[in-house]
Design a protein around this motif. Structure first.
Motif, PDB file in Angstrom:
ATOM      1  N   VAL A  45       0.822  -1.221   0.000  1.00  0.00           N
ATOM      2  CA  VAL A  45       0.000   0.000   0.000  1.00  0.00           C
ATOM      3  C   VAL A  45       0.853   1.268   0.000  1.00  0.00           C
ATOM      4  N   LYS A  46       2.044   1.193   0.610  1.00  0.00           N
ATOM      5  CA  LYS A  46       2.882   2.390   0.690  1.00  0.00           C
ATOM      6  C   LYS A  46       3.232   2.961  -0.686  1.00  0.00           C
ATOM      7  N   ALA A  47       3.260   2.108  -1.701  1.00  0.00           N
ATOM      8  CA  ALA A  47       3.670   2.582  -3.027  1.00  0.00           C
ATOM      9  C   ALA A  47       2.711   3.647  -3.561  1.00  0.00           C
ATOM     10  N   ALA A  64      -3.270  -6.917   0.845  1.00  0.00           N
ATOM     11  CA  ALA A  64      -2.570  -5.665   1.101  1.00  0.00           C
ATOM     12  C   ALA A  64      -1.444  -5.882   2.094  1.00  0.00           C
ATOM     13  N   ASP A  65      -0.265  -5.380   1.739  1.00  0.00           N
ATOM     14  CA  ASP A  65       0.857  -5.366   2.667  1.00  0.00           C
ATOM     15  C   ASP A  65       0.918  -3.966   3.256  1.00  0.00           C
ATOM     16  N   CYS A  66       0.740  -3.874   4.575  1.00  0.00           N
ATOM     17  CA  CYS A  66       0.623  -2.570   5.234  1.00  0.00           C
ATOM     18  C   CYS A  66       1.771  -2.366   6.205  1.00  0.00           C
ATOM     19  N   PHE A 184      10.770 -12.510   3.883  1.00  0.00           N
ATOM     20  CA  PHE A 184      11.988 -11.740   3.620  1.00  0.00           C
ATOM     21  C   PHE A 184      11.666 -10.706   2.555  1.00  0.00           C
ATOM     22  N   HIS A 185      12.452  -9.648   2.539  1.00  0.00           N
ATOM     23  CA  HIS A 185      12.326  -8.609   1.506  1.00  0.00           C
ATOM     24  C   HIS A 185      13.696  -7.975   1.440  1.00  0.00           C
ATOM     25  N   ILE A 186      14.407  -8.158   0.321  1.00  0.00           N
ATOM     26  CA  ILE A 186      15.812  -7.740   0.320  1.00  0.00           C
ATOM     27  C   ILE A 186      16.027  -6.341  -0.244  1.00  0.00           C
ATOM     28  N   GLY A 187      14.993  -5.759  -0.822  1.00  0.00           N
ATOM     29  CA  GLY A 187      15.164  -4.411  -1.339  1.00  0.00           C
ATOM     30  C   GLY A 187      14.139  -4.111  -2.411  1.00  0.00           C
ATOM     31  N   SER A 188      14.217  -2.902  -2.907  1.00  0.00           N
ATOM     32  CA  SER A 188      13.234  -2.424  -3.869  1.00  0.00           C
ATOM     33  C   SER A 188      13.941  -2.090  -5.184  1.00  0.00           C
ATOM     34  N   GLN A 189      13.142  -1.980  -6.243  1.00  0.00           N
ATOM     35  CA  GLN A 189      13.685  -1.713  -7.581  1.00  0.00           C
ATOM     36  C   GLN A 189      14.805  -2.711  -7.907  1.00  0.00           C
ATOM     37  N   GLY A 224       8.410  -7.620  -1.642  1.00  0.00           N
ATOM     38  CA  GLY A 224       8.161  -6.992  -2.954  1.00  0.00           C
ATOM     39  C   GLY A 224       9.488  -6.777  -3.642  1.00  0.00           C
ATOM     40  N   GLY A 225       9.598  -5.684  -4.363  1.00  0.00           N
ATOM     41  CA  GLY A 225      10.904  -5.303  -4.876  1.00  0.00           C
ATOM     42  C   GLY A 225      11.115  -5.424  -6.370  1.00  0.00           C
ATOM     43  N   LEU A 226      10.185  -6.065  -7.063  1.00  0.00           N
ATOM     44  CA  LEU A 226      10.363  -6.240  -8.508  1.00  0.00           C
ATOM     45  C   LEU A 226      10.542  -4.864  -9.173  1.00  0.00           C
ATOM     46  N   CYS A 258       3.365 -12.501  -2.094  1.00  0.00           N
ATOM     47  CA  CYS A 258       4.253 -11.544  -2.744  1.00  0.00           C
ATOM     48  C   CYS A 258       3.719 -10.150  -2.433  1.00  0.00           C
ATOM     49  N   GLU A 259       4.618  -9.186  -2.230  1.00  0.00           N
ATOM     50  CA  GLU A 259       4.192  -7.840  -1.806  1.00  0.00           C
ATOM     51  C   GLU A 259       4.618  -6.781  -2.813  1.00  0.00           C
ATOM     52  N   PRO A 260       4.116  -6.842  -4.024  1.00  0.00           N
ATOM     53  CA  PRO A 260       4.560  -5.880  -5.033  1.00  0.00           C
ATOM     54  C   PRO A 260       3.937  -4.502  -4.820  1.00  0.00           C
ATOM     55  N   GLY A 261       4.748  -3.486  -4.989  1.00  0.00           N
ATOM     56  CA  GLY A 261       4.236  -2.118  -4.921  1.00  0.00           C
ATOM     57  C   GLY A 261       4.541  -1.422  -6.232  1.00  0.00           C
ATOM     58  N   ARG A 262       5.813  -1.068  -6.378  1.00  0.00           N
ATOM     59  CA  ARG A 262       6.256  -0.314  -7.551  1.00  0.00           C
ATOM     60  C   ARG A 262       5.859  -0.984  -8.870  1.00  0.00           C
ATOM     61  N   PHE A 263       6.029  -2.319  -8.932  1.00  0.00           N
ATOM     62  CA  PHE A 263       5.746  -3.034 -10.178  1.00  0.00           C
ATOM     63  C   PHE A 263       4.305  -2.785 -10.641  1.00  0.00           C
ATOM     64  N   ILE A 297       9.374  13.570  -4.590  1.00  0.00           N
ATOM     65  CA  ILE A 297      10.684  13.783  -3.956  1.00  0.00           C
ATOM     66  C   ILE A 297      11.760  12.831  -4.476  1.00  0.00           C
ATOM     67  N   ARG A 298      11.366  11.857  -5.305  1.00  0.00           N
ATOM     68  CA  ARG A 298      12.327  10.825  -5.706  1.00  0.00           C
ATOM     69  C   ARG A 298      13.588  11.389  -6.364  1.00  0.00           C
ATOM     70  N   PRO A 299      13.476  12.368  -7.284  1.00  0.00           N
ATOM     71  CA  PRO A 299      14.716  12.910  -7.870  1.00  0.00           C
ATOM     72  C   PRO A 299      15.617  13.532  -6.802  1.00  0.00           C
ATOM     73  N   LEU A 301      15.675  12.959  -3.484  1.00  0.00           N
ATOM     74  CA  LEU A 301      16.104  12.027  -2.440  1.00  0.00           C
ATOM     75  C   LEU A 301      17.034  10.932  -2.946  1.00  0.00           C
ATOM     76  N   TYR A 302      16.734  10.406  -4.110  1.00  0.00           N
ATOM     77  CA  TYR A 302      17.532   9.263  -4.618  1.00  0.00           C
ATOM     78  C   TYR A 302      18.281   9.588  -5.903  1.00  0.00           C
ATOM     79  N   LYS A 303      18.241  10.835  -6.324  1.00  0.00           N
ATOM     80  CA  LYS A 303      18.736  11.184  -7.674  1.00  0.00           C
ATOM     81  C   LYS A 303      18.045  10.299  -8.711  1.00  0.00           C
ATOM     82  N   ALA A 355       4.380   5.258  -8.352  1.00  0.00           N
ATOM     83  CA  ALA A 355       4.802   4.613  -7.100  1.00  0.00           C
ATOM     84  C   ALA A 355       5.716   5.558  -6.334  1.00  0.00           C
ATOM     85  N   TYR A 356       5.480   5.696  -5.039  1.00  0.00           N
ATOM     86  CA  TYR A 356       6.297   6.534  -4.174  1.00  0.00           C
ATOM     87  C   TYR A 356       6.352   7.978  -4.685  1.00  0.00           C
ATOM     88  N   GLY A 357       5.281   8.406  -5.295  1.00  0.00           N
ATOM     89  CA  GLY A 357       5.166   9.782  -5.768  1.00  0.00           C
ATOM     90  C   GLY A 357       4.318  10.556  -4.778  1.00  0.00           C
TER      91      GLY A 357
HETATM   92  N1  LLP Z   1       7.468  -5.254   1.230  1.00  0.00           N
HETATM   93  C1  LLP Z   1       8.295  -4.637   2.093  1.00  0.00           C
HETATM   94  C2  LLP Z   1       8.570  -5.268   3.376  1.00  0.00           C
HETATM   95  C3  LLP Z   1       8.870  -3.408   1.756  1.00  0.00           C
HETATM   96  O1  LLP Z   1       9.708  -2.802   2.594  1.00  0.00           O
HETATM   97  C4  LLP Z   1       8.584  -2.811   0.498  1.00  0.00           C
HETATM   98  C5  LLP Z   1       9.135  -1.521   0.131  1.00  0.00           C
HETATM   99  C6  LLP Z   1       7.692  -3.500  -0.360  1.00  0.00           C
HETATM  100  C7  LLP Z   1       7.176  -4.718   0.031  1.00  0.00           C
HETATM  101  C8  LLP Z   1       7.334  -2.962  -1.708  1.00  0.00           C
HETATM  102  O2  LLP Z   1       8.457  -2.847  -2.510  1.00  0.00           O
HETATM  103  P1  LLP Z   1       8.298  -2.539  -4.070  1.00  0.00           P
HETATM  104  O3  LLP Z   1       7.626  -3.725  -4.697  1.00  0.00           O
HETATM  105  O4  LLP Z   1       7.499  -1.308  -4.214  1.00  0.00           O
HETATM  106  O5  LLP Z   1       9.694  -2.347  -4.544  1.00  0.00           O
HETATM  107  N2  LLP Z   1      10.566   5.147  -1.637  1.00  0.00           N
HETATM  108  C9  LLP Z   1      11.451   4.286  -2.390  1.00  0.00           C
HETATM  109  C10 LLP Z   1      11.051   2.840  -2.248  1.00  0.00           C
HETATM  110  C11 LLP Z   1      10.965   2.359  -0.816  1.00  0.00           C
HETATM  111  C12 LLP Z   1      10.560   0.919  -0.713  1.00  0.00           C
HETATM  112  C13 LLP Z   1      10.338   0.526   0.684  1.00  0.00           C
HETATM  113  N3  LLP Z   1       9.888  -0.812   0.884  1.00  0.00           N
HETATM  114  C14 LLP Z   1      11.465   4.739  -3.814  1.00  0.00           C
HETATM  115  O6  LLP Z   1      10.817   5.735  -4.143  1.00  0.00           O
HETATM  116  O7  LLP Z   1      12.173   4.158  -4.658  1.00  0.00           O
END
Ligand code: LLP
Length: 400
Positions: A45-47, A64-66, A184-189, A224-226, A258-263, A297-299, A301-303, A355-357
């Protein structure tokens, strides 16, 4: 083709625009990749936490992953069934844990031994049993931006394998805890498959060793993270992603979560902003727009790179910094971006902003947040009105 000019006229700028059909297509492609296997796609949901976006995914069958009780409430309001809601996050307050247990969601992802004890105590107080999953930190480098990397021991997330084992044994012996999953969740993008596969193998091995001591878990939560394409990245195909995970799970009868946000949302979203002025400081060219770092804020914060389209403009392109009105040198949407000559009221369309906008937006510089519009089946509708000055000062005005 979406008529962004008409949208700017109707709703004003800056404006977020989401293509709900594109979100559906992303959802279906991931669902299809896990076909034939018990799976839950729990939208992160955060995405993009707009209620209408969450409802859209709920209607497609998503969970929903909250990461806050606020997000859990949003998910419930948007119609996500409680048995598909997860609550993750490294720092949950007692009141959040209590409400999540009372809401009877699928499980709470626990991130430390101390937190496990809080969940145990709170569930006991409530005279009930809390379903939990433990977030394991597999110590894998996901090869992404350091701010969005989460699966290394350097990061604050999850617990080491040995701690996880101790926690599962504690949970099995606690009448108020029911261990049902592993996470587990090893990172995003993420754009490389290998780290995901390696992490899945490590966590699946742990799951097998828990089985050996009679701890049976139903849910294998891969986070998530895809990654998606912002510029010229090579991304992971959903099918390959699913196959990598499933190959690590051979012989195990578990439901993949699976917890996809950005994808699901990134490339379905656009940020529409209007040109206020062009200016030069010496050799440097600036295009000043009405959207700013408080909106996207993405540009800053993260360039992060976001493709920018000068709508309806032609002419020789020259490098410009696209900057907003916020009083910070870090307030930019792009640096040295090739753009044709721009005039007052021209429109710039910032891509991949779904996503994250909006969700990372703020009221910095007393700027009301943008409106949000959905496009579905060729029809548009407002899904969040623009914030007014009164909205921005609402929580302060009575204390003057
Ligand atoms: N599950 C967990 C436990 C997470 O920490 C995250 C993202 C997701 C799922 C979803 O990840 P996604 O599928 O969206 O990659 N604000 C940053 C991204 C922060 C991601 C934080 N955790 C950005 O704008 O790139």
């Amino acid at each position: 083709m979406t008529d962004f000019k008409a949208l700017a006229q109707t709703y004003g700028t800056p404006l977020y625009v989401y293509d709900f059909d594109a979100m559906s297509a992303q959802f279906e492609s991931l669902k299809e990749a896990f076909r034939g296997r018990k799976s839950i796609l729990a939208y992160a949901v955060k995405a993009n936490s707009n209620l209408s976006v969450v409802k859209h995914f709920a209607q497609l069958g998503a969970g929903a992953d909250c990461v806050s009780i606020g997000e859990v409430r949003r998910a419930l309001m948007a119609g996500v069934p409680k048995y598909r809601i997860l609550f993750s996050g490294v720092g949950k307050r007692d009141d959040e844990i209590r409400e999540a247990i009372e809401a009877d969601i699928l499980y709470i992802n626990v991130e430390s031994e101390a937190e496990l004890s809080r969940v145990e105590a709170i569930a006991a107080e409530l005279g009930t049993t809390a379903r939990i999953s433990i977030r394991v930190n597999p110590n894998i480098d996901p090869k992404t931006h350091p701010y969005i990397s989460t699966g290394l021991h350097d990061n604050k997330f999850g617990v080491e394998i040995d701690a996880a084992k101790r926690m599962y044994i504690q949970a099995k012996n606690a009448p108020s805890l029911d261990p049902v999953g592993i996470h587990f969740h090893i990172g995003s993008q993420l754009t490389e498959l290998e780290p995901i596969y390696e992490a899945a193998v490590i966590v699946a091995d742990l799951l097998r060793s828990l089985q050996a001591i009679d701890i049976e878990l139903k849910f294998f939560d891969i986070g998530g993270g895809l990654g998606v394409r912002y510029n010229d990245e090579t991304t992971i195909a959903p099918y390959d992603y699913a196959q990598a995970v499933l190959s690590a799970l051979r012989g195990l009868d578990v439901t993949v979560v699976c917890e996809p946000g950005r994808f699901l949302t990134a490339n379905a979203g656009y940020f529409l902003t209007k040109v206020l002025y062009e200016k030069r400081n010496g050799e440097k060219r600036f295009v000043v727009v009405d959207g700013a770092m408080n909106d996207l804020i993405r540009p800053s914060l993260y360039k992060a790179y976001h493709r920018i389209e000068a709508l309806g403009k032609t002419g020789e392109e020259n490098a410009a910094d696209v900057v907003g009105p916020v009083c910070e040198s870090g307030d930019f949407l792009a640096k040295n971006y090739p753009l044709p000559p721009m005039e007052h009221n021209d429109l710039l369309l910032v891509h991949s902003a779904g996503a994250y906008g909006f969700g990372m937006g703020s009221n910095y510089n007393t700027r009301g947040r943008s409106a949000e519009v959905a496009i579905e089946g060729g029809k548009e509708r407002l899904i969040r009105r623009r914030e007014t000055f009164d909205d921005v000062i609402a929580c302060e005005r009575d204390y003057l």
